[in-house]
Design a protein around this motif. Structure first.
Motif, short mmCIF file in Angstrom:
data_model
loop_
_atom_site.label_atom_id
_atom_site.label_comp_id
_atom_site.label_asym_id
_atom_site.label_seq_id
_atom_site.Cartn_x
_atom_site.Cartn_y
_atom_site.Cartn_z
N UNK A 105 0.83 -1.20 0.00
CA UNK A 105 0.00 0.00 0.00
C UNK A 105 0.86 1.26 0.00
N UNK A 106 1.93 1.25 0.79
CA UNK A 106 2.83 2.40 0.83
C UNK A 106 3.55 2.58 -0.50
N UNK A 107 3.93 1.49 -1.13
CA UNK A 107 4.58 1.57 -2.44
C UNK A 107 3.61 2.13 -3.48
N UNK A 108 2.37 1.68 -3.45
CA UNK A 108 1.37 2.18 -4.40
C UNK A 108 1.16 3.68 -4.22
N UNK A 109 1.17 4.15 -2.98
CA UNK A 109 0.95 5.58 -2.72
C UNK A 109 2.08 6.43 -3.28
N UNK A 110 3.33 5.99 -3.08
CA UNK A 110 4.44 6.79 -3.58
C UNK A 110 4.52 6.72 -5.09
N UNK A 111 4.14 5.59 -5.69
CA UNK A 111 4.14 5.51 -7.14
C UNK A 111 3.06 6.41 -7.75
N UNK A 112 1.96 6.60 -7.04
CA UNK A 112 0.95 7.57 -7.50
C UNK A 112 1.52 8.98 -7.47
N UNK A 113 2.28 9.30 -6.43
CA UNK A 113 2.91 10.63 -6.37
C UNK A 113 3.96 10.78 -7.47
N UNK A 114 4.69 9.71 -7.75
CA UNK A 114 5.65 9.75 -8.86
C UNK A 114 4.94 10.01 -10.17
N UNK A 115 3.81 9.35 -10.39
CA UNK A 115 3.05 9.57 -11.62
C UNK A 115 2.57 11.01 -11.71
N UNK A 116 2.13 11.56 -10.58
CA UNK A 116 1.69 12.96 -10.57
C UNK A 116 2.83 13.90 -10.93
N UNK A 117 4.01 13.64 -10.37
CA UNK A 117 5.18 14.47 -10.68
C UNK A 117 5.55 14.37 -12.15
N UNK A 118 5.38 13.18 -12.72
CA UNK A 118 5.69 12.98 -14.14
C UNK A 118 4.75 13.79 -15.03
N UNK A 119 3.49 13.88 -14.62
CA UNK A 119 2.49 14.56 -15.43
C UNK A 119 2.50 16.07 -15.24
N UNK A 120 2.73 16.54 -13.99
CA UNK A 120 2.57 17.97 -13.70
C UNK A 120 3.39 18.31 -12.47
N UNK A 121 4.60 18.85 -12.68
CA UNK A 121 5.49 19.18 -11.57
C UNK A 121 4.88 20.24 -10.65
N UNK A 122 4.19 21.22 -11.22
CA UNK A 122 3.60 22.28 -10.40
C UNK A 122 2.54 21.72 -9.46
#
Length: 243
Positions: A105-122
């Motif tokens: 679950x913790x890995x999935x959460x950080x990978x979602x944040x990584x995906x967000x950073x990939x799409x939109x840094x701001x």
């Protein structure tokens, strides 16, 4: 007698300036070394395929043998890697707000944040600021300064380093029992990512490691609770390293 060297390693997307409140309290007793990690600050952007070993190698030449390493967030993973693979450089290890052996679950959460950073840094930056600072008494000056540091990152470089942060704990996990120096793991009571449970996982994994959880603190301990963090590190070094 020369002052002992304290090496401060920062988190992903940040730079050495996040250590200013801590460094200001420690300069009288230590020689402070606060290098920027590869891909951060004034360093060239990190390339695709950047690894934890690459980040560690990128700062190793700036670290004198027998230094006391204090790593924050991504910097904690880098410091742990150095303690395993370059033990001659490390007299003690302090992991601040460090992840450790994330659950699925913790890995999935950080990978979602990584995906967000990939799409939109701001948007990723705004979310990070809320996660780190909401409900704290950190000044708006520091919040704005952190925002400026994050937004100044090369977007691709940031993602490459964030990927190391998202996966590096799994890479280093099997090697944590090889660390042979006195170690401290410290995090904030309210840290939603580098949780107190992760700090206790570090204690169970590293043979000579103690834990401290700072009440009322979130993730950005070097900025939110610098005096409390300095007290933790100083007490640890007095007890275990006779510094």
């Amino acid at each position: 007698m020369a002052a002992p060297t304290l090496v401060l390693l920062h988190g992903v997307g940040l730079d050495h300036t996040v250590w200013e409140p801590v460094a200001g309290l420690l300069r009288a007793d230590f020689r402070i070394v606060a290098p920027d990690l590869p891909g951060h600050g004034t360093r060239p952007p990190a390339l695709a395929g950047t690894t934890l070993a690459g980040l560690a190698d990128g700062v190793a030449e700036e670290i004198p043998p027998g230094s006391h390493l204090v790593g924050f967030s991504l910097g904690a993973l880098v410091a742990q890697h150095l303690a395993v693979h370059r033990p001659e450089l490390v007299a003690t290890l302090t992991s601040v707000s460090s992840v450790c052996q994330r659950t699925e679950a913790e890995r999935a959460a950080v990978l979602r944040r990584l995906d967000s950073a990939t799409q939109d840094l701001a948007a990723s930056t705004e979310a990070s600021l809320h996660r780190w600072y909401d409900g704290t008494d950190v000044s708006q000056e520091w919040v704005h300064a952190t925002e400026a540091i994050l937004l100044a990152n090369d977007p691709d470089s940031f993602v490459h380093c964030y990927r190391v942060f998202a996966t590096g704990d799994a890479e280093i996990a099997a090697h944590l029992p090889e660390i042979r120096v006195p170690s401290l793991a410290v995090t904030g009571e309210l840290d939603p990512g580098s949780t107190p449970e992760m700090t206790h996982r570090l204690v169970r994994a590293i043979p000579d490691c103690t834990a401290e959880v700072i009440p009322g603190a979130r993730h950005m301990l070097p900025i939110q609770k610098p005096r409390e963090l300095v007290t933790s590190v100083s007490d640890f070094l007095r007890r275990y390293a006779h510094v």
